[in-house]
Design a protein around this motif. Sequence first.
Motif, PDB file in Angstrom:
ATOM      1  N   VAL A 159       1.090  -1.226   0.232  1.00 55.85           N
ATOM      2  CA  VAL A 159       0.019  -0.298   0.055  1.00 55.85           C
ATOM      3  C   VAL A 159       1.280   1.617   0.358  1.00 55.85           C
ATOM      4  N   ILE A 160       0.862   1.917  -1.457  1.00 58.54           N
ATOM      5  CA  ILE A 160       1.618   2.515  -1.107  1.00 58.54           C
ATOM      6  C   ILE A 160       1.028   4.491  -1.235  1.00 58.54           C
ATOM      7  N   ASN A 161       1.526   5.479  -0.568  1.00 60.51           N
ATOM      8  CA  ASN A 161       0.823   6.898   0.196  1.00 60.51           C
ATOM      9  C   ASN A 161       2.170   8.233   0.173  1.00 60.51           C
ATOM     10  N   GLY A 162       1.555   8.669  -0.920  1.00 52.46           N
ATOM     11  CA  GLY A 162       2.763  10.145  -0.546  1.00 52.46           C
ATOM     12  C   GLY A 162       2.332  10.805  -1.739  1.00 52.46           C
ATOM     13  N   THR A 163       3.371  11.924  -2.028  1.00 51.27           N
ATOM     14  CA  THR A 163       2.941  12.789  -3.586  1.00 51.27           C
ATOM     15  C   THR A 163       3.819  13.689  -4.040  1.00 51.27           C
ATOM     16  N   LYS A 164       4.024  12.696  -5.149  1.00 49.31           N
ATOM     17  CA  LYS A 164       5.448  13.103  -5.881  1.00 49.31           C
ATOM     18  C   LYS A 164       4.840  14.353  -7.305  1.00 49.31           C
ATOM     19  N   TRP A 165       5.938  15.184  -6.997  1.00 51.30           N
ATOM     20  CA  TRP A 165       5.885  16.416  -8.171  1.00 51.30           C
ATOM     21  C   TRP A 165       6.878  15.997  -9.519  1.00 51.30           C
ATOM     22  N   PHE A 166       7.100  17.335 -10.218  1.00 48.50           N
ATOM     23  CA  PHE A 166       8.219  17.486 -11.503  1.00 48.50           C
ATOM     24  C   PHE A 166       8.024  16.123 -12.023  1.00 48.50           C
ATOM     25  N   ILE A 167       7.389  15.280 -12.345  1.00 45.05           N
ATOM     26  CA  ILE A 167       6.858  13.622 -12.437  1.00 45.05           C
ATOM     27  C   ILE A 167       6.285  14.165 -14.153  1.00 45.05           C
ATOM     28  N   THR A 168       7.336  14.135 -15.263  1.00 41.77           N
ATOM     29  CA  THR A 168       8.395  13.894 -16.309  1.00 41.77           C
ATOM     30  C   THR A 168       6.491  13.213 -17.523  1.00 41.77           C
ATOM     31  N   GLY A 169       5.679  13.696 -17.956  1.00 43.96           N
ATOM     32  CA  GLY A 169       4.976  12.613 -19.066  1.00 43.96           C
ATOM     33  C   GLY A 169       4.120  11.763 -17.897  1.00 43.96           C
ATOM     34  N   ALA A 170       3.926  12.334 -16.506  1.00 45.01           N
ATOM     35  CA  ALA A 170       2.599  11.939 -16.085  1.00 45.01           C
ATOM     36  C   ALA A 170       1.179  12.019 -16.050  1.00 45.01           C
ATOM     37  N   VAL A 171       0.931  13.118 -17.366  1.00 44.72           N
ATOM     38  CA  VAL A 171      -0.331  13.553 -18.067  1.00 44.72           C
ATOM     39  C   VAL A 171      -0.566  12.228 -19.137  1.00 44.72           C
ATOM     40  N   GLY A 172      -1.369  11.351 -19.007  1.00 47.71           N
ATOM     41  CA  GLY A 172      -1.118  10.635 -20.694  1.00 47.71           C
ATOM     42  C   GLY A 172      -0.577   9.631 -20.479  1.00 47.71           C
ATOM     43  N   ALA A 173       0.336   8.727 -18.957  1.00 48.22           N
ATOM     44  CA  ALA A 173       1.220   8.038 -19.581  1.00 48.22           C
ATOM     45  C   ALA A 173       0.266   6.946 -18.997  1.00 48.22           C
ATOM     46  N   SER A 174       0.508   5.684 -19.653  1.00 46.00           N
ATOM     47  CA  SER A 174      -0.034   4.243 -18.734  1.00 46.00           C
ATOM     48  C   SER A 174       0.208   4.067 -17.315  1.00 46.00           C
ATOM     49  N   PHE A 175       1.697   3.815 -17.268  1.00 42.11           N
ATOM     50  CA  PHE A 175       2.139   3.236 -16.336  1.00 42.11           C
ATOM     51  C   PHE A 175       3.614   4.685 -15.776  1.00 42.11           C
ATOM     52  N   ALA A 176       3.417   3.698 -14.528  1.00 43.98           N
ATOM     53  CA  ALA A 176       4.361   4.487 -13.380  1.00 43.98           C
ATOM     54  C   ALA A 176       5.557   3.142 -12.526  1.00 43.98           C
TER      55      ALA A 176
ATOM     56  N   CYS B 216       9.069  20.622 -24.107  1.00 50.72           N
ATOM     57  CA  CYS B 216       9.144  19.350 -25.198  1.00 50.72           C
ATOM     58  C   CYS B 216       9.002  17.979 -24.848  1.00 50.72           C
ATOM     59  N   PHE B 217       8.242  17.974 -23.584  1.00 48.60           N
ATOM     60  CA  PHE B 217       8.245  16.531 -23.177  1.00 48.60           C
ATOM     61  C   PHE B 217       5.876  16.559 -23.504  1.00 48.60           C
ATOM     62  N   THR B 218       6.414  15.130 -23.917  1.00 48.19           N
ATOM     63  CA  THR B 218       4.872  15.200 -23.713  1.00 48.19           C
ATOM     64  C   THR B 218       4.111  14.877 -22.924  1.00 48.19           C
ATOM     65  N   GLY B 219       3.182  14.996 -22.367  1.00 46.18           N
ATOM     66  CA  GLY B 219       2.092  15.578 -21.059  1.00 46.18           C
ATOM     67  C   GLY B 219       2.645  16.048 -20.233  1.00 46.18           C
ATOM     68  N   GLY B 220       4.059  17.101 -20.428  1.00 45.81           N
ATOM     69  CA  GLY B 220       4.641  18.323 -19.681  1.00 45.81           C
ATOM     70  C   GLY B 220       5.167  17.300 -18.409  1.00 45.81           C
ATOM     71  N   HIS B 221       4.974  17.853 -16.598  1.00 45.27           N
ATOM     72  CA  HIS B 221       5.353  18.086 -16.159  1.00 45.27           C
ATOM     73  C   HIS B 221       4.278  18.000 -15.076  1.00 45.27           C
ATOM     74  N   ALA B 222       3.627  16.747 -14.069  1.00 41.72           N
ATOM     75  CA  ALA B 222       2.501  16.792 -13.677  1.00 41.72           C
ATOM     76  C   ALA B 222       2.841  16.519 -11.708  1.00 41.72           C
ATOM     77  N   VAL B 223       2.208  16.644 -11.201  1.00 39.67           N
ATOM     78  CA  VAL B 223       1.735  16.514  -9.311  1.00 39.67           C
ATOM     79  C   VAL B 223       1.041  15.725  -9.640  1.00 39.67           C
ATOM     80  N   VAL B 224       1.494  14.744  -8.656  1.00 43.04           N
ATOM     81  CA  VAL B 224       0.741  13.316  -9.127  1.00 43.04           C
ATOM     82  C   VAL B 224       0.566  12.612  -7.242  1.00 43.04           C
ATOM     83  N   GLU B 225      -0.325  12.376  -6.911  1.00 44.84           N
ATOM     84  CA  GLU B 225      -0.769  11.771  -5.367  1.00 44.84           C
ATOM     85  C   GLU B 225      -1.526  10.523  -5.690  1.00 44.84           C
ATOM     86  N   PHE B 226      -0.400   9.921  -4.348  1.00 44.25           N
ATOM     87  CA  PHE B 226      -0.857   7.859  -4.189  1.00 44.25           C
ATOM     88  C   PHE B 226      -1.246   8.010  -3.300  1.00 44.25           C
TER      89      PHE B 226
END
Length: 387
Positions: A157-174, A209-219
């Motif tokens: 079970v994973i909990n936390g917040t990540k940011w500057f995650i390149t390509g997160a928007v539209g990514a199929s997996f992490a 220049c990166f497809t999906g840009g950079h994002a904040v992602v919460e788990f």
Amino acid sequence: MNFSLSPELLSLQEKVREFIKTEIIPMENDPRQDAHGPHESLKHELIEKAKKIGLLTPHGPKEYGCLALSHVEKAIVFEEAGYSTLGPIALNVHAPDEGNIHLLSEVASPEQKERWLKPLVEGKIRSCFAMTEPAPGAGADPSMLNTTAVLDGNDYVINGTKWFITGAVGASFAIIMAKMEDGSATMFLSDMDVLGIKVVRQMEALDSCFTGGHAVVEFNQLRVPKENVLGAVGKGFRYAQVRLAPARLTHCMRWLGQARRANDIAVEYARNRQAFGQVLGTHEGVGFMLADNDMDLQTARLHIWHTAWLLDQGEKGNFESSRAKTICAEAQWRVVDRCVQILGGQGVTGETIVMRIFKDLRAFRIYDGPSEVHRWSMARKILNLKK
């Protein structure tokens, strides 16, 4: 080290160069791009072009029909791909997918490769690498990792917040880095469209220049089955080095192509533009900048080739990749900055692609480790304070 290139590699270099020139550069003004990078439809169109002529994912494993390029061979091909802002996307050698392909090829189980690596190599999906966190979490210092993973039955079970995650928007997996209860770190594989993962927002960024840009992602209570642990439990920091040392270098390769492109545009302008009764380039102030550009480009290239050669000999190359990343990021930045100066008004507007290269390249001195962190790490090793 032999600096000569084999006839086969020279032929591949020319093939990529011609492909970028005739097929990719004409698409650089395609409207399917915004502040968060090229759109998915443009990405897939570019990938199809590379696939048709056998240039898709050239660094991928041979079992998937790829060329399995060595690090030195990647240095040649990736520089040529980087000559266009869209080139790395077309060849599927862009970040973060390029680094994730390398990591999965080295560490993933056969089942994981079939599920995630194969479609990634084929350009059918995108991925992201989730390590960086808001303060007080991990940034340039990965030991500050705050995202946690706790074993619960057959799941983590994973909990936390990540940011500057390149390509997160539209990514199929992490690929997710999380801290274990004993303080070690583990990498986990997870599809993005599952309960427990939320892309909070896309971040405004200098680069585009990166497809999906950079994002904040919460788990939030993300459940990952045991079989989706990447490699061994507790080996996350070790695997990060497997990924990061070569990935730092491939950034240098791609950006060298960008810097060379900017310089070529500046040289052509300085060769033809008249100012104060003579060709612009014959003014020493401009001519000296072009000479400095040549020195910086060649210095960067030699550091890339040398570090790539060491990696091909089986060396870890952590020290050398830090040195190359710092030298290349700063040298390539100086090159593009001089090009903006030479071009004047055309350098600070969209009349040439140099303005976009300038904006994109500035971020390179930050990501994959700021120059200051690499200098600090190198100094510790020079002083034998850290092996």
